[in-house]
Scaffold this motif. Structure first.
Motif, mmCIF file in Angstrom:
data_model
loop_
_atom_site.group_PDB
_atom_site.id
_atom_site.type_symbol
_atom_site.label_atom_id
_atom_site.label_comp_id
_atom_site.label_asym_id
_atom_site.label_seq_id
_atom_site.Cartn_x
_atom_site.Cartn_y
_atom_site.Cartn_z
ATOM 1 N N UNK A 1 0.844 1.249 -9.350
ATOM 2 C CA UNK A 1 1.021 -0.196 -9.179
ATOM 3 C C UNK A 1 -0.167 -0.788 -8.438
ATOM 4 N N UNK A 2 -0.650 -0.080 -7.416
ATOM 5 C CA UNK A 2 -1.823 -0.556 -6.677
ATOM 6 C C UNK A 2 -3.029 -0.681 -7.602
ATOM 7 N N UNK A 3 -3.260 0.340 -8.419
ATOM 8 C CA UNK A 3 -4.394 0.330 -9.340
ATOM 9 C C UNK A 3 -4.286 -0.841 -10.317
ATOM 10 N N UNK A 4 -3.097 -1.047 -10.864
ATOM 11 C CA UNK A 4 -2.884 -2.146 -11.809
ATOM 12 C C UNK A 4 -3.127 -3.497 -11.146
ATOM 13 N N UNK B 1 -7.122 2.486 3.841
ATOM 14 C CA UNK B 1 -7.930 3.405 3.057
ATOM 15 C C UNK B 1 -7.442 3.546 1.630
ATOM 16 N N UNK B 2 -6.122 3.527 1.454
ATOM 17 C CA UNK B 2 -5.557 3.663 0.114
ATOM 18 C C UNK B 2 -6.003 2.514 -0.792
ATOM 19 N N UNK B 3 -5.894 1.272 -0.306
ATOM 20 C CA UNK B 3 -6.276 0.144 -1.148
ATOM 21 C C UNK B 3 -7.790 0.050 -1.309
ATOM 22 N N UNK B 4 -8.522 0.366 -0.246
ATOM 23 C CA UNK B 4 -9.987 0.342 -0.341
ATOM 24 C C UNK B 4 -10.472 1.328 -1.393
ATOM 25 N N UNK C 1 0.802 -1.231 0.000
ATOM 26 C CA UNK C 1 0.000 0.000 0.000
ATOM 27 C C UNK C 1 0.833 1.279 0.000
ATOM 28 N N UNK C 2 2.079 1.190 -0.462
ATOM 29 C CA UNK C 2 2.875 2.394 -0.623
ATOM 30 C C UNK C 2 3.843 2.697 0.496
ATOM 31 N N UNK C 3 3.824 1.924 1.586
ATOM 32 C CA UNK C 3 4.726 2.203 2.707
ATOM 33 C C UNK C 3 6.004 1.378 2.629
ATOM 34 N N UNK C 4 5.874 0.052 2.552
ATOM 35 C CA UNK C 4 7.097 -0.759 2.396
ATOM 36 C C UNK C 4 7.419 -0.963 0.930
ATOM 37 N N UNK C 5 6.423 -0.784 0.063
ATOM 38 C CA UNK C 5 6.568 -0.942 -1.390
ATOM 39 C C UNK C 5 5.261 -0.491 -2.021
ATOM 40 N N UNK C 6 5.255 -0.441 -3.356
ATOM 41 C CA UNK C 6 4.037 -0.087 -4.060
ATOM 42 C C UNK C 6 3.864 1.415 -4.217
#
Length: 257
Positions: free
Chosen positions: A44-47, A92-95, A35-40
């Motif tokens: 990339x999340x959207x894909x 929240x980001x992934x949701x 979710x963008x903290x350790x990676x991503x």
């Protein structure tokens, strides 16, 4: 026998890619998405969400420390109240990405050092699990064996899908052995497959010390960044099916819980 086959995905950043997400998506039944903290990152999340929806795969948030440089595998000293907001932020980001793509988030998991720390410490697990429940009480927590996380989840009315990490060693308390210890990561595919077969046939795992432990697993987890992950996933899937098992997403396994 029904069991989930899970993988950590979406762990690249910007132009850098980690693992073979698209190939793994054809083999697994659920995905933990960085979710963008350790990676991503957002793209990339959207894909990854789009791929999961297209494949009918359960979507989970893989929540970690804000540690891109260390891939979330370094312990960080962060006030618990602040850390709980980090968990909510990532959920929240992934949701959000799931919502705009017409998919839904079914589960979450704690990544790397954060997951290991929470699994071993009830005082840390409780507020983090409470944050998950406050965000969405229908979420399933995908976790390696942990009395701390399981106890907190029970307190806050959350379901837990116990996950077997096929390529990681366990200690005598059925917790993951820290990566700094020799033998903590099982790299030989034949050894990983032997562990999976033992889990499926006997419901056990052999700890690093040699002690035999019961593991009531709902899911088998593969690390997408492991070399040869796709072939290993294919072999494990074949092994499950040859033993009469059926690959089933987490949300379906725990639907009646």
């Amino acid at each position: 026998m029904k069991i989930d086959l899970n993988a950590d995905l979406g762990e690249g950043f910007g132009p850098w890619r980690m693992g073979e997400d698209e190939a793994l998506m054809s083999l697994i039944s659920s995905a933990n998405v960085a979710c963008g903290y350790h990676a991503g990152d957002p793209l990339i999340m959207d894909t990854t969400v789009r791929l999961a929806k297209a494949g009918g795969i359960d979507l989970g948030a893989h929540v970690g420390f804000p540690d891109l440089m260390g891939f979330g595998r370094r312990q960080m000293n962060i006030e618990i109240k602040e850390l709980a907001t980090y968990v909510i932020y990532q959920l929240g980001a992934l949701a959000g990405m799931a919502a705009v793509n017409g998919h839904r988030m079914t589960h979450m998991s704690f990544h790397g050092a954060l997951g290991n720390m929470a699994a071993a410490d009830p005082a840390l697990a409780e507020p983090l699990v409470r944050a998950v429940a406050a965000f969405d009480p229908t979420l399933i927590i995908s976790s390696s064996s942990s009395r701390a996380i399981e106890g907190a989840a029970d307190k806050h009315g959350l379901r837990v899908a116990t996950t077997f990490l096929a390529d990681r060693a366990y200690d005598d308390d059925c917790l993951l052995v820290p990566r700094k210890i020799e033998g903590s990561v099982i790299k030989e595919p034949a050894a990983v497959l032997k562990r999976v077969r033992q889990l499926l046939e006997e419901g056990t795992v052999t700890a690093l010390s040699g002690k035999l432990l019961k593991v009531p697993a709902h899911s088998i987890l593969l690390h997408g960044d492991t070399p040869g992950a796709v072939e290993l996933a294919r072999t494990i899937r074949q092994e499950i099916e040859q033993l009469g098992g059926r690959i089933t997403p987490i949300s379906q396994l725990l639907a009646a819980s």
